[in-house]
Design an enzyme around this catalytic site. Structure first.
Site: not given
Ligand code: GRF
Length: 217
Positions: A110, A112, A148, A177
């Site tokens: 996952n 986060h 989380d 990310e």
């Molecule tokens: C991201 O910030 C992720 O970390 C969180 O939700 C958001 C999803 O964004 N869990 P995306 O759908 O990947 O653009």
């Protein structure tokens, strides 16, 4: 070595999914995306996945009411159909049953948008700003039943600026990310990640010496 077969689970726009799809285009990348599954029929990421030529599916959670086990069974059936070996949650906004999570132990990741274990849950950027932290970021971790939580595979940090708002901060974290998720999946797919006493060890990984200090002067 055969590429690991990965299913990506989304609920929304799917920008992290897109980052994984991009990374997997490289022929040396050790994982391939075999399916993108959404719990929401209107998830924007489904179109992105289709445009990339990937198999997509929807398991609409509203059809299952409170029966989380039945929802998870439908999900599992799709993962079986696509012979998924790893699962990546990418903005997937459903809690999974302990039985499902146990089945995918150390095979489900996952992402986060915070430096866990700080700021679990929603609205992480607003809460980071309210707390006045100088460093914020994102975490990729293995999924365990508690939300989380779970062994941390990779993290990336950004400096928080005095003039940041939720939007500007979230944009810089999102860019992180998009770097750490493909990296974490690569490490797991290569079999380099092992969990010892709840901590991930990464075989052959380089760790930077540099400290990120905020403010810089
Ligand atoms: C991201 O910030 C992720 O970390 C969180 O939700 C958001 C999803 O964004 N869990 P995306 O759908 O990947 O653009």
């Amino acid at each position: 070595m055969a590429k690991k077969r990965v299913a990506v689970l989304i609920s929304g726009r799917g920008s992290n999914m897109a980052a994984l799809i991009d990374a997997a285009k490289d022929k040396s990348y050790p994982a391939e995306i075999v399916a993108v599954i959404s719990n929401r029929p209107d998830a924007g990421g489904l179109d992105t996945a289709k445009a990339a030529g990937l198999a997509t599916a929807v398991v609409d959670h509203t059809a299952y009411g409170k029966d989380r086990a039945a929802f998870d069974a439908a999900l599992q059936a799709l993962l079986d159909e696509h012979r998924a070996e790893l699962v990546c949650l990418a903005g997937f906004m459903r809690l999974l049953t302990p039985g499902f999570v146990a089945r995918w132990q150390e095979r489900m990741l996952n992402i986060h948008p915070a430096l866990l274990p700080s700021f679990k849950g929603l609205d992480t950027h607003a809460r980071a700003l309210a707390a006045g932290v100088k460093l914020h970021g994102a975490t990729v971790h293995f999924v365990v039943p508690e939300m989380d939580s779970g062994p941390i595979i990779a993290q990336g940090a950004v400096a928080v600026r005095d003039d940041d708002d939720e939007k500007t901060l979230s944009q810089r974290v999102l860019a992180v990310e998009h770097r750490i998720y493909p990296l974490a999946l690569k490490l797991v797919a290569e079999g380099r990640v092992s969990v010892v006493d709840g901590r991930c060890r990464i075989a052959g990984a380089a760790t930077p010496d540099a400290a990120l200090i905020v403010p810089a002067n």
